[in-house]
Scaffold this motif. Sequence first.
Motif, PDB file in Angstrom:
ATOM      1  N   VAL A  27      37.399  31.832  41.801  1.00  0.00           N
ATOM      2  CA  VAL A  27      36.284  31.641  40.867  1.00  0.00           C
ATOM      3  C   VAL A  27      35.692  33.001  40.487  1.00  0.00           C
ATOM      4  CG1 VAL A  27      33.951  30.697  40.611  1.00  0.00           C
ATOM      5  CG2 VAL A  27      35.742  29.323  41.698  1.00  0.00           C
ATOM      6  N   ASP A  28      35.472  33.846  41.490  1.00  0.00           N
ATOM      7  CA  ASP A  28      34.921  35.185  41.236  1.00  0.00           C
ATOM      8  C   ASP A  28      35.841  35.995  40.326  1.00  0.00           C
ATOM      9  OD1 ASP A  28      32.830  34.492  42.909  1.00  0.00           O
ATOM     10  OD2 ASP A  28      33.573  35.674  44.616  1.00  0.00           O
ATOM     11  N   LEU A  29      37.154  35.925  40.580  1.00  0.00           N
ATOM     12  CA  LEU A  29      38.113  36.670  39.766  1.00  0.00           C
ATOM     13  C   LEU A  29      38.141  36.150  38.333  1.00  0.00           C
ATOM     14  CD1 LEU A  29      41.067  37.062  42.275  1.00  0.00           C
ATOM     15  CD2 LEU A  29      39.550  38.860  41.436  1.00  0.00           C
ATOM     16  N   GLN A  30      38.119  34.844  38.174  1.00  0.00           N
ATOM     17  CA  GLN A  30      38.126  34.274  36.824  1.00  0.00           C
ATOM     18  C   GLN A  30      36.872  34.670  36.058  1.00  0.00           C
ATOM     19  OE1 GLN A  30      38.731  30.141  37.815  1.00  0.00           O
ATOM     20  NE2 GLN A  30      40.892  30.253  37.222  1.00  0.00           N
ATOM     21  N   MET A  31      35.741  34.644  36.724  1.00  0.00           N
ATOM     22  CA  MET A  31      34.493  35.018  36.058  1.00  0.00           C
ATOM     23  C   MET A  31      34.504  36.495  35.666  1.00  0.00           C
ATOM     24  SD  MET A  31      31.686  32.821  38.216  1.00  0.00           S
ATOM     25  CE  MET A  31      30.306  33.590  37.392  1.00  0.00           C
ATOM     26  N   GLU A  32      35.008  37.343  36.559  1.00  0.00           N
ATOM     27  CA  GLU A  32      35.027  38.786  36.279  1.00  0.00           C
ATOM     28  C   GLU A  32      35.993  39.120  35.151  1.00  0.00           C
ATOM     29  OE1 GLU A  32      33.692  42.550  36.380  1.00  0.00           O
ATOM     30  OE2 GLU A  32      32.871  40.899  37.554  1.00  0.00           O
ATOM     31  N   GLN A  33      37.173  38.507  35.157  1.00  0.00           N
ATOM     32  CA  GLN A  33      38.151  38.832  34.116  1.00  0.00           C
ATOM     33  C   GLN A  33      37.707  38.340  32.744  1.00  0.00           C
ATOM     34  OE1 GLN A  33      40.619  36.804  32.336  1.00  0.00           O
ATOM     35  NE2 GLN A  33      39.649  34.924  33.032  1.00  0.00           N
ATOM     36  N   ALA A  34      36.789  37.382  32.712  1.00  0.00           N
ATOM     37  CA  ALA A  34      36.275  36.879  31.443  1.00  0.00           C
ATOM     38  C   ALA A  34      35.177  37.775  30.863  1.00  0.00           C
ATOM     39  CB  ALA A  34      35.744  35.464  31.624  1.00  0.00           C
ATOM     40  N   MET A  35      34.703  38.712  31.653  1.00  0.00           N
ATOM     41  CA  MET A  35      33.645  39.615  31.188  1.00  0.00           C
ATOM     42  C   MET A  35      34.200  40.556  30.112  1.00  0.00           C
ATOM     43  SD  MET A  35      31.093  38.697  32.967  1.00  0.00           S
ATOM     44  CE  MET A  35      29.836  39.869  33.366  1.00  0.00           C
ATOM     45  N   PRO A  36      33.339  41.030  29.200  1.00  0.00           N
ATOM     46  CA  PRO A  36      33.793  41.959  28.153  1.00  0.00           C
ATOM     47  C   PRO A  36      34.386  43.252  28.726  1.00  0.00           C
ATOM     48  CG  PRO A  36      31.576  41.172  27.688  1.00  0.00           C
ATOM     49  CD  PRO A  36      31.937  40.686  29.058  1.00  0.00           C
ATOM     50  N   ASP A  37      33.844  43.726  29.837  1.00  0.00           N
ATOM     51  CA  ASP A  37      34.334  44.953  30.468  1.00  0.00           C
ATOM     52  C   ASP A  37      34.480  44.692  31.972  1.00  0.00           C
ATOM     53  OD1 ASP A  37      35.119  47.579  30.814  1.00  0.00           O
ATOM     54  OD2 ASP A  37      33.059  48.350  30.896  1.00  0.00           O
ATOM     55  N   PRO A  38      35.597  44.047  32.393  1.00  0.00           N
ATOM     56  CA  PRO A  38      35.762  43.690  33.804  1.00  0.00           C
ATOM     57  C   PRO A  38      35.732  44.914  34.715  1.00  0.00           C
ATOM     58  CG  PRO A  38      37.475  42.701  32.448  1.00  0.00           C
ATOM     59  CD  PRO A  38      36.723  43.661  31.587  1.00  0.00           C
ATOM     60  N   ASP A  39      35.111  44.773  35.860  1.00  0.00           N
ATOM     61  CA  ASP A  39      35.001  45.835  36.861  1.00  0.00           C
ATOM     62  C   ASP A  39      36.234  45.786  37.766  1.00  0.00           C
ATOM     63  OD1 ASP A  39      34.434  47.489  38.998  1.00  0.00           O
ATOM     64  OD2 ASP A  39      32.428  46.679  39.357  1.00  0.00           O
ATOM     65  N   MET A  40      37.154  46.733  37.575  1.00  0.00           N
ATOM     66  CA  MET A  40      38.397  46.737  38.338  1.00  0.00           C
ATOM     67  C   MET A  40      38.140  46.972  39.824  1.00  0.00           C
ATOM     68  SD  MET A  40      40.530  45.766  36.199  1.00  0.00           S
ATOM     69  CE  MET A  40      42.015  45.911  37.160  1.00  0.00           C
ATOM     70  N   GLY A  41      37.087  47.688  40.167  1.00  0.00           N
ATOM     71  CA  GLY A  41      36.730  47.877  41.573  1.00  0.00           C
ATOM     72  C   GLY A  41      36.356  46.556  42.220  1.00  0.00           C
ATOM     73  N   PHE A  42      35.595  45.745  41.508  1.00  0.00           N
ATOM     74  CA  PHE A  42      35.223  44.423  42.012  1.00  0.00           C
ATOM     75  C   PHE A  42      36.461  43.547  42.167  1.00  0.00           C
ATOM     76  CE2 PHE A  42      34.334  39.968  41.238  1.00  0.00           C
ATOM     77  CZ  PHE A  42      33.381  39.710  42.200  1.00  0.00           C
ATOM     78  N   ILE A  43      37.339  43.571  41.172  1.00  0.00           N
ATOM     79  CA  ILE A  43      38.556  42.760  41.214  1.00  0.00           C
ATOM     80  C   ILE A  43      39.428  43.183  42.387  1.00  0.00           C
ATOM     81  CG2 ILE A  43      40.721  42.291  39.994  1.00  0.00           C
ATOM     82  CD1 ILE A  43      39.034  42.348  37.380  1.00  0.00           C
ATOM     83  N   SER A  44      39.601  44.481  42.573  1.00  0.00           N
ATOM     84  CA  SER A  44      40.392  44.993  43.691  1.00  0.00           C
ATOM     85  C   SER A  44      39.796  44.573  45.025  1.00  0.00           C
ATOM     86  CB  SER A  44      40.474  46.515  43.598  1.00  0.00           C
ATOM     87  OG  SER A  44      41.116  47.053  44.716  1.00  0.00           O
ATOM     88  N   SER A  45      38.501  44.699  45.144  1.00  0.00           N
ATOM     89  CA  SER A  45      37.815  44.329  46.381  1.00  0.00           C
ATOM     90  C   SER A  45      37.962  42.834  46.664  1.00  0.00           C
ATOM     91  CB  SER A  45      36.340  44.709  46.279  1.00  0.00           C
ATOM     92  OG  SER A  45      35.638  44.283  47.410  1.00  0.00           O
ATOM     93  N   ALA A  46      37.819  42.012  45.631  1.00  0.00           N
ATOM     94  CA  ALA A  46      37.938  40.563  45.810  1.00  0.00           C
ATOM     95  C   ALA A  46      39.345  40.182  46.252  1.00  0.00           C
ATOM     96  CB  ALA A  46      37.576  39.842  44.509  1.00  0.00           C
ATOM     97  N   ILE A  47      40.365  40.766  45.620  1.00  0.00           N
ATOM     98  CA  ILE A  47      41.752  40.467  45.983  1.00  0.00           C
ATOM     99  C   ILE A  47      42.033  40.907  47.417  1.00  0.00           C
ATOM    100  CG2 ILE A  47      44.163  41.071  45.521  1.00  0.00           C
ATOM    101  CD1 ILE A  47      43.384  41.120  42.528  1.00  0.00           C
ATOM    102  N   SER A  48      41.490  42.049  47.818  1.00  0.00           N
ATOM    103  CA  SER A  48      41.762  42.569  49.164  1.00  0.00           C
ATOM    104  C   SER A  48      41.149  41.705  50.261  1.00  0.00           C
ATOM    105  CB  SER A  48      41.267  44.013  49.294  1.00  0.00           C
ATOM    106  OG  SER A  48      39.863  44.061  49.355  1.00  0.00           O
ATOM    107  N   GLN A  49      40.262  40.799  49.915  1.00  0.00           N
ATOM    108  CA  GLN A  49      39.655  39.919  50.913  1.00  0.00           C
ATOM    109  C   GLN A  49      40.558  38.756  51.306  1.00  0.00           C
ATOM    110  OE1 GLN A  49      35.725  38.693  49.714  1.00  0.00           O
ATOM    111  NE2 GLN A  49      35.247  40.730  48.963  1.00  0.00           N
TER     112      GLN A  49
END
Length: 85
Positions: A27-49
């Motif tokens: 859910v967090d990843l889908q919400m972030e990737q839908a943002m106009p300027d996704p935060d790759m640091g957030f995405i990386s951190s979420a995946i690493s969990q």
Amino acid sequence: MTNLLNESELKHILQGISIPPQPQILVDLQMEQAMPDPDMGFISSAISQDVSLSAAVLKFVNSAHFNLEKKNHLHPASCHDARSG
């Protein structure tokens, strides 16, 4: 030039991967990737969990489709985070 994968190629790459990820991470990843300027640091951190999600991403990125000379690997901090979480 855009190299898009068709459904058959995706199935081949992901063959044998069984991912029981944490639903909130998806859910967090889908919400972030839908943002106009996704935060790759957030995405990386979420995946690493999520260990299985990290493995799936690494398998995909290291597949022949991307034709990378150097294979990617987990950052040591990501490994630590996954073990402690």
